[in-house]
Structure formats: structure tokens, C-alpha cells
Design a protein around this motif. Structure first.
Motif, short mmCIF file in Angstrom:
data_model
loop_
_atom_site.label_atom_id
_atom_site.label_comp_id
_atom_site.label_asym_id
_atom_site.label_seq_id
_atom_site.Cartn_x
_atom_site.Cartn_y
_atom_site.Cartn_z
N ARG A 70 12.64 -39.19 61.43
CA ARG A 70 11.92 -40.03 60.49
C ARG A 70 11.83 -39.33 59.15
NH1 ARG A 70 5.60 -41.86 60.70
NH2 ARG A 70 5.73 -43.50 59.16
N GLN A 89 7.96 -32.77 63.93
CA GLN A 89 8.74 -33.94 64.31
C GLN A 89 7.99 -34.79 65.33
OE1 GLN A 89 12.31 -33.07 66.43
NE2 GLN A 89 12.93 -35.19 66.60
N ASN A 93 6.69 -38.53 64.19
CA ASN A 93 7.49 -39.65 64.67
C ASN A 93 6.75 -40.57 65.62
OD1 ASN A 93 9.56 -38.66 63.21
ND2 ASN A 93 10.92 -38.23 64.92
N VAL A 120 8.97 -41.34 70.04
CA VAL A 120 8.37 -42.35 69.19
C VAL A 120 7.18 -43.00 69.88
CG1 VAL A 120 8.77 -44.62 68.11
CG2 VAL A 120 10.45 -42.81 67.85
N LEU A 247 11.89 -46.78 62.32
CA LEU A 247 11.59 -45.63 63.15
C LEU A 247 11.94 -45.91 64.61
CD1 LEU A 247 10.36 -42.83 63.60
CD2 LEU A 247 8.12 -43.92 63.73
N SER A 251 15.56 -44.47 66.73
CA SER A 251 15.41 -43.59 67.90
C SER A 251 16.47 -43.88 68.95
CB SER A 251 14.01 -43.74 68.50
OG SER A 251 13.87 -44.96 69.19
#
Length: 373
Positions: A70, A89, A93, A120, A247, A251
């Protein structure tokens, strides 16, 4: 809606993951950064008025080696602390929204798996409304909460327990699902449809006024986290909604935001494209077999050749921008060598034109299907 394209590449099998932000026009830069000029000053954006690519340096050297998927506007200019980048991260994310799927077939399951494996979201924050007992058992075994069939109370329960709702049912069933879901939608809900050929106008027309709707088209490599997905934002969506969709979809591969009128072209290219590549791989392997290679080795070499060539388009520049394939082709084709002779055969057979016509034909058919033809 202004043309926008925020492109993130998250290829899990790369030794070095790179994150690239491409803004397709100054209008897009205005929405993301406040103004194109401010983006240029603040983040070192370079390029023409058509394409800006983020670059920032430390001690004069480009920094493109962050594994983060992201790209937060606030974080862009900051050099990376390699000792804490994994923690950053994970924290940066993860979405706080709960995510529900109405319909969780192969594509829906692939997306749910991708959201969890990328960090995510997590299994305890996702759920699915599915019809068959087989799929219910499968979802439960993966740790996801399961609700009944959307047409039998599942839509209400899923809406009550989630903030982002994916519509993963086949297009022929979508009308009934929308009618069941509509009474239970609230302002907090973001609805994302992956039903092929169903327009934003149709979706918004079946849902309450002001409903925030997004149309997404993933392709089959989503099942291994290598999708090339396109998405179009509805008339009531926000910049934050777009961030969330990008986002989520990045992924499971590459995610590109486009205007909806481009969706048929994207279908012809990315949606149908894997089949074209499979056919090309088969033909390349056939040629190698004819030249003396065993079938299994020919297929493996052909597949890896395509993977390597595709990566070079993304990686060869060294600065995060894509390299035109024509440039890379010319680097392989030395004067009087084997490659230029092979390319001459492809040109004489009209391969280039055949690919162009195939994508246009598929795009035209996608447009027909959207109109119910």
C-alpha cells in the motif's frame, strides 16, 4: 468521473517487491495529492502531463525496494527503515472494515484467501453468504463465518455484520440478491460487484439512493494471487473508498482504476487475456517439441519464458516505470540472429494483427453482453 489509475504491483513470487503509483492525469493528481504541482513538489513526481511516476531518493539513490503493497500519500516521501518495515507494512495495510461476500465460489474464495494471506484482513473479520452446504463447509474450514443463502435471510445477516459487501454471485442471480440486500444497506456500507457485465447504473438503480457502489473485474490468475484487475468507481463513492478497493484488489495482484466506459476494453485484454497466453504457450511448446524438446520440458521453458519476459516489462527500467515491450524485443533481436528470423515468421503470419483483432472482438462482445444481447 475523472480518469484515474492507481497501479500497484504485488507479485508474491518476486525476490524484490516494488510498489508503483501511476497517476494517469493531472486531474488524478489533484484528487490524490491536492494538485499536480503539489504532488510534483512534495513527492518528486516526474513525467509528462499524462503519466507521473513516484520516485524518491536517499543519498542520491532511488528507493524502490519496499515490500509494502500500500502506498500511503503521507508515507510516500519517507525513507524506509528496514528494521521496522515489516511491522509498518502489517499495520498500514490492514483494514478495520469487516468484509462479507454474497456468493463465494472459486473467485470469491481466491479473493478471501488473498485478503488474509496479504494481511489486509483476517479470517475472523470476513464472512460469506453461500447457498450450497458444500461451500458452507468449505468456508467454515477456512475460518470464515458463514451465513445462509442471501435469498433466505443471509443478505440481512451479512449486511448487519459487515461494512464492505462483495457481490460474487452469477449475473443471472444478481437481481434477486440486490432486492434482498437493498433494505438493509446503511451509509457505512460499500458494495463491490464482481458480476461480469452488470453496469454501475444498473447496480445503483437497484440499491437505495446514495449507495456507494464499485464495479470490479478480476481475472482467473486471482486464484494464485496474480490477478490483473480493473475497477470503476460509482457516482457516490469517495477517495477513501477507492483507496480501500485498490488496497484489497492489489493484495491479489495488480489493480487498476479506470472509467467504466473502458471496462469492455479491459475485459477483452485482462479478462480474456489469460486464454490468449495459454494458447500462445501451447503453440510455443508445440514448436519446441517439433524441434526436438520433450513436451514437459518444452511447456516449462515456455511458461518461464513468458514469466521472465513479463517481469522485464516491470523491472528492466530499474526506476519502477514500465519498459515498452518493443524496446525489450529489439534488445533480444541481434542482426542476422535466430530471434529476428523467428520474428519475421510471426510478422508474415499476421500474429500481431491477430492479437489486436482478438482483443477488439472480445471487447465488442463484452459490450454486447452488457446490453443483454
Amino acid at each position: 468521473m475523472a480518469t484515474q489509475s492507481i497501479i500497484r504491483r504485488a507479485m508474491s513470487n518476486l525476490l524484490v517487491r516494488r510498489t508503483v503509483l501511476v497517476v494517469s492525469s493531472p486531474v488524478c493528481a489533484d484528487r490524490v495529492f491536492g494538485s499536480a504541482a503539489a504532488a510534483t513538489r512534495k513527492f518528486g513526481l516526474t513525467g509528462s502531463t499524462q503519466t507521473f511516476s513516484i520516485s524518491y531518493t536517499s543519498a542520491g539513490s532511488p528507493l524502490w525496494q519496499s515490500p509494502a503493497r500500500r502506498l500511503s500519500a503521507a508515507a510516500l516521501p519517507q525513507p524506509i527503515d528496514t528494521e521496522s518495515e515489516d511491522e509498518a507494512q502489517s499495520a498500514g495495510n490492514r483494514l478495520s472494515d469487516r468484509i462479507g461476500f454474497i456468493g463465494a465460489g472459486n473467485m470469491g474464495e481466491a479473493m478471501m484467501r488473498g485478503f488474509t494471506s496479504s494481511g489486509v484482513s483476517s479470517a475472523d473479520r470476513m464472512s460469506a453468504s453461500v447457498r450450497s452446504s458444500e461451500r458452507q463447509k468449505k468456508m467454515t474450514s477456512l475460518g470464515f463465518r458463514v451465513f445462509p443463502d442471501a435469498l433466505k435471510g443471509g443478505a440481512e445477516q451479512l449486511a448487519a455484520n459487515n461494512d464492505i459487501i462483495f457481490l460474487g454471485v452469477k449475473p443471472i442471480y444478481l437481481g434477486g440478491v440486490l432486492k434482498e440486500l437493498a433494505p438493509f444497506l446503511e451509509d457505512r456500507h460499500l458494495v463491490i460487484s464482481i458480476a461480469a457485465g452488470i453496469t454501475l447504473e444498473t447496480l445503483e438503480g437497484e440499491l437505495p439512493e446514495g449507495a456507494r457502489v464499485v464495479r470490479v473485474m478480476p481475472n482467473t490468475p486471482c486464484s494464485i494471487g496474480q490477478a490483473a484487475s480493473t475497477f470503476a468507481m460509482g457516482s457516490n463513492t469517495t477517495a477513501q473508498d477507492q483507496e480501500k478497493v485498490e488496497l484489497l484488489m492489489s493484495s491479489v495482484g495488480l489493480a487498476v482504476c479506470i472509467d467504466e466506459h473502458m471496462m469492455d476494453a479491459a475485459t477483452g485484454l485482462a479478462g480474456s487475456g489469460p486464454a490468449y497466453v495459454f494458447q500462445m504457450l501451447e503453440a510455443m511448446a508445440d514448436g519446441a517439441v517439433a524441434a526436438g524438446l520433450p513436451r514437459e520440458k518444452a511447456l516449462a521453458l515456455a511458461a518461464q519464458t513468458v514469466i521472465g519476459a513479463a517481469k522485464m516489462v516491470f523491472e528492466a527500467s530499474g526506476d519502477g516505470s514500465v519498459t515498452h515491450p518493443g524496446v525489450l524485443k529489439d534488445r533480444v533481436a541481434s542482426p542476422g540472429g535466430t530471434t529476428i528470423y523467428g520474428l519475421a515468421e510471426l510478422e508474415s503470419s499476421g500474429v500481431r494483427g491477430a492479437y489486436i483483432r482478438a482483443i477488439r472482438a472480445a471487447a465488442n462482445r463484452s459490450a454486447e453482453l452488457s446490453k443483454g444481447q
